[in-house]
Scaffold this motif. Structure first.
Motif, PDB file in Angstrom:
ATOM      1  N   THR A  73     -47.187  26.242   8.216  1.00  0.00           N
ATOM      2  CA  THR A  73     -46.572  27.500   7.825  1.00  0.00           C
ATOM      3  C   THR A  73     -46.949  28.604   8.802  1.00  0.00           C
ATOM      4  O   THR A  73     -47.843  28.442   9.650  1.00  0.00           O
ATOM      5  CB  THR A  73     -47.039  27.918   6.425  1.00  0.00           C
ATOM      6  N   GLU A  74     -46.283  29.754   8.666  1.00  0.00           N
ATOM      7  CA  GLU A  74     -46.631  30.913   9.476  1.00  0.00           C
ATOM      8  C   GLU A  74     -48.073  31.332   9.207  1.00  0.00           C
ATOM      9  O   GLU A  74     -48.805  31.704  10.134  1.00  0.00           O
ATOM     10  CB  GLU A  74     -45.667  32.068   9.172  1.00  0.00           C
ATOM     11  N   MET A  75     -48.502  31.256   7.937  1.00  0.00           N
ATOM     12  CA  MET A  75     -49.881  31.612   7.606  1.00  0.00           C
ATOM     13  C   MET A  75     -50.872  30.739   8.366  1.00  0.00           C
ATOM     14  O   MET A  75     -51.878  31.232   8.893  1.00  0.00           O
ATOM     15  CB  MET A  75     -50.132  31.475   6.102  1.00  0.00           C
ATOM     16  N   ALA A  76     -50.599  29.449   8.432  1.00  0.00           N
ATOM     17  CA  ALA A  76     -51.486  28.534   9.148  1.00  0.00           C
ATOM     18  C   ALA A  76     -51.563  28.887  10.629  1.00  0.00           C
ATOM     19  O   ALA A  76     -52.634  28.832  11.243  1.00  0.00           O
ATOM     20  CB  ALA A  76     -51.027  27.095   8.966  1.00  0.00           C
ATOM     21  N   MET A  77     -50.428  29.270  11.211  1.00  0.00           N
ATOM     22  CA  MET A  77     -50.432  29.636  12.628  1.00  0.00           C
ATOM     23  C   MET A  77     -51.243  30.902  12.862  1.00  0.00           C
ATOM     24  O   MET A  77     -51.983  31.007  13.852  1.00  0.00           O
ATOM     25  CB  MET A  77     -48.988  29.827  13.120  1.00  0.00           C
ATOM     26  N   PHE A  78     -51.157  31.870  11.951  1.00  0.00           N
ATOM     27  CA  PHE A  78     -51.971  33.067  12.090  1.00  0.00           C
ATOM     28  C   PHE A  78     -53.457  32.727  11.940  1.00  0.00           C
ATOM     29  O   PHE A  78     -54.310  33.317  12.622  1.00  0.00           O
ATOM     30  CB  PHE A  78     -51.567  34.108  11.049  1.00  0.00           C
ATOM     31  N   ALA A  79     -53.770  31.797  11.039  1.00  0.00           N
ATOM     32  CA  ALA A  79     -55.166  31.367  10.879  1.00  0.00           C
ATOM     33  C   ALA A  79     -55.681  30.750  12.172  1.00  0.00           C
ATOM     34  O   ALA A  79     -56.823  31.008  12.596  1.00  0.00           O
ATOM     35  CB  ALA A  79     -55.283  30.382   9.722  1.00  0.00           C
ATOM     36  N   ILE A  80     -54.857  29.940  12.830  1.00  0.00           N
ATOM     37  CA  ILE A  80     -55.226  29.356  14.126  1.00  0.00           C
ATOM     38  C   ILE A  80     -55.440  30.480  15.145  1.00  0.00           C
ATOM     39  O   ILE A  80     -56.396  30.449  15.940  1.00  0.00           O
ATOM     40  CB  ILE A  80     -54.141  28.380  14.606  1.00  0.00           C
ATOM     41  N   GLY A  81     -54.556  31.485  15.115  1.00  0.00           N
ATOM     42  CA  GLY A  81     -54.709  32.610  16.025  1.00  0.00           C
ATOM     43  C   GLY A  81     -56.038  33.315  15.847  1.00  0.00           C
ATOM     44  O   GLY A  81     -56.694  33.708  16.827  1.00  0.00           O
ATOM     45  N   GLY A  82     -56.473  33.472  14.577  1.00  0.00           N
ATOM     46  CA  GLY A  82     -57.758  34.106  14.310  1.00  0.00           C
ATOM     47  C   GLY A  82     -58.918  33.299  14.849  1.00  0.00           C
ATOM     48  O   GLY A  82     -59.879  33.854  15.416  1.00  0.00           O
ATOM     49  N   ILE A  83     -58.850  31.979  14.685  1.00  0.00           N
ATOM     50  CA  ILE A  83     -59.927  31.120  15.190  1.00  0.00           C
ATOM     51  C   ILE A  83     -60.003  31.188  16.710  1.00  0.00           C
ATOM     52  O   ILE A  83     -61.089  31.340  17.295  1.00  0.00           O
ATOM     53  CB  ILE A  83     -59.725  29.667  14.723  1.00  0.00           C
ATOM     54  N   LEU A  84     -58.848  31.080  17.378  1.00  0.00           N
ATOM     55  CA  LEU A  84     -58.857  31.093  18.836  1.00  0.00           C
ATOM     56  C   LEU A  84     -59.336  32.443  19.375  1.00  0.00           C
ATOM     57  O   LEU A  84     -60.076  32.495  20.370  1.00  0.00           O
ATOM     58  CB  LEU A  84     -57.461  30.765  19.367  1.00  0.00           C
ATOM     59  N   LYS A  85     -58.945  33.540  18.709  1.00  0.00           N
ATOM     60  CA  LYS A  85     -59.384  34.854  19.164  1.00  0.00           C
ATOM     61  C   LYS A  85     -60.900  35.002  19.067  1.00  0.00           C
ATOM     62  O   LYS A  85     -61.544  35.539  19.975  1.00  0.00           O
ATOM     63  CB  LYS A  85     -58.710  35.944  18.334  1.00  0.00           C
ATOM     64  N   HIS A  86     -61.465  34.529  17.971  1.00  0.00           N
ATOM     65  CA  HIS A  86     -62.895  34.743  17.721  1.00  0.00           C
ATOM     66  C   HIS A  86     -63.760  33.536  18.095  1.00  0.00           C
ATOM     67  O   HIS A  86     -64.964  33.555  17.828  1.00  0.00           O
ATOM     68  CB  HIS A  86     -63.107  35.080  16.247  1.00  0.00           C
TER      69      HIS A  86
END
Length: 466
Positions: free
Chosen positions: A287-300
């Protein structure tokens, strides 16, 4: 279980001793034991006193008294101690009765509470692949005039010339070998069955990639706090089962040079009202939510490594050529990415992504909490993870490789990243500035600096005749 049910269990199973357990700040399991008659219903509220100044990273000697408070739902009969019930405890201040900020289990509890307060999800499910080595013997020491370590395993490729069975596992060819080459099959099965007896559900066990006794036990997904409890319980069972067999188990990430290291891959999904919020129709079925969660992990991620890969040895695993995640990317199916989206099942309940960077030396309460906080930050700020990497990272040209961000190369780098990027961890008072400061101080002083000060045996090989 409730406190009443715990006491009933003690009577039914003729329990005579109660082992109270907790995790110290750096991530070591601690315990002390009381006679069963000292455990009452009030004990689950009033707790028992300990000296917090004698534990690493906790209290000063002038404020040393602390309370350990048994948590009834964690109780199980210990399979290694005679007539003993084991219970995991929370840590409290004896005066204010507030949960102690530097109790790792308290951090995990607050992470779950904060997640629910956002309204995004009511459960974070973690499934964990715990990798470790089982050796036949180990010797090591360092003092002012010498330093050495010696590992041995009947499976080890280095034993081919010693007149042993001839069934050795070649370097990096240890994935799924059959007995008699796999000498640890019975031990792993005993561990699997013992874990299930202790309330830890196991999905599978198998030999891992490295020579010299590398193993993997896969734990069935469960909520964050319960998963961290289960990781701690699993380490206890694994080490004690190995000892029963006259062997020794280690969760050190890279004990063998020039062979595969041990990770602690974390499979993650968020749920709300019994629905998997990561199951969708986007890339990799997310889902879009999962992709944003991945974005948060990669950023931090650089900051996350301070908790997920928290030892100097962790970074000896994160090097090219051993299928370790050295680039901060994501991909569907591709195990060379830091975040992989598994493809083996179309069931909505199993849709998740796998963060492959953590290793088994981590404090599971802090690592899972930090990972969840990064995911929530990604969802809150709709962080785009960028394009996926669907090529084999190890076959990319050098100029292509340079376009992908790299994992930290040392513990010092990850601690610096944590110093510069930890505001997302402070939300909801999950982590505190004191927790962050103490973690960085302890790791820099007692681990990174301690290693930096000591000569390494290989330096003698390179420089003695300089």
């Amino acid at each position: 279980m409730t406190p009443k049910e715990v006491l009933a269990l003690c009577r039914r199973d003729e329990i005579r001793a109660v082992d109270l357990r907790f995790m110290d700040f750096p991530g070591t399991h601690k315990h002390f034991t009381i006679p069963v008659k000292a455990l009452t219903e009030k004990s689950f509220e009033e707790g028992f006193s300990i000296d917090g100044s004698s534990l690493r990273g906790w209290q000063a000697i002038n404020e040393s008294d602390m309370l350990v408070v048994p948590q009834a739902e964690t109780a199980y009969v210990d399979p290694f101690m005679q007539s003993t019930l084991a219970i995991t405890c929370n840590i409290q201040d004896p005066i204010t009765r507030e949960a102690y900020a530097k109790d790792p289990r308290n951090v995990a509890r607050k992470a779950e509470i904060y997640m629910k307060s956002t309204g995004f999800a009511d459960a974070a499910q973690f499934g964990v692949e715990t990798e470790f080595f089982v050796f036949d013997s180990v010797r090591f020491d360092q003092n002012e005039h010498e330093a050495f370590y010696h590992l041995d395993s009947v499976e080890g490729e280095w034993n081919r010339g010693k007149g042993s069975t001839g069934y050795h596992i070649r370097r990096r060819e240890g994935y799924f070998p059959m007995p008699p080459g796999d000498t640890l099959q019975n031990l792993r099965t005993e561990i699997m069955l013992k874990l299930q007896e202790c309330g830890v559900e196991v999905e599978a066990q198998h030999h891992e990639m490295a020579s010299g006794g590398q193993c993997e036990i896969d734990l069935k997904f469960a909520p964050l706090l319960q998963t961290a409890d289960h990781i701690l319980r699993s380490k206890y069972v694994i080490k004690n089962m190995a000892a029963r067999h006259g062997k020794t188990a280690t969760f050190m990430p890279k004990p063998i040079w020039n062979d595969s290291g041990s990770g602690c891959h974390m499979h993650v999904s968020l749920w709300k009202e019994s629905q998997n919020l990561f199951h969708g129709s986007g890339y990799g079925g997310l889902t879009e939510m999962a992709m944003f969660a991945i974005g948060g992990i990669l950023k931090h991620s650089p900051a996350l490594f301070a908790f997920c890969c928290p030892t100097t040895n962790s970074y000896k695993r994160l090097i090219p050529g051993f299928e370790s995640p050295i680039n901060l990317t994501y991909s569907f199916r591709n195990r060379s990415a830091a975040i992989r989206i598994p493809v083996h099942s179309s069931s909505p309940a199993t849709k998740r992504f796998e963060f492959r960077c953590p290793d088994s030396s981590c404090n599971p309460y802090l690592a899972t909490s930090a990972l969840l906080m990064a995911m929530l930050d990604g969802i809150q700020h709709r962080i785009d993870p960028g394009p996926p990497l669907d090529k084999d990272i190890y076959d990319l040209a050098p100029d292509e490789m340079e376009s992908f961000p790299k994992v930290p190369a040392t513990l010092e780098e990850s601690l610096t990243a944590l110093r510069n990027d930890h505001a997302f961890l402070l939300r909801g008072d999950v982590f505190t500035e004191d927790v962050i400061d103490t973690w960085i101080w302890y790791k820099q002083t007692h681990e990174a600096q301690a290693l930096r000060e000591r000569p390494h045996p290989w330096e003698f090989a390179m420089y003695y005749d300089v």
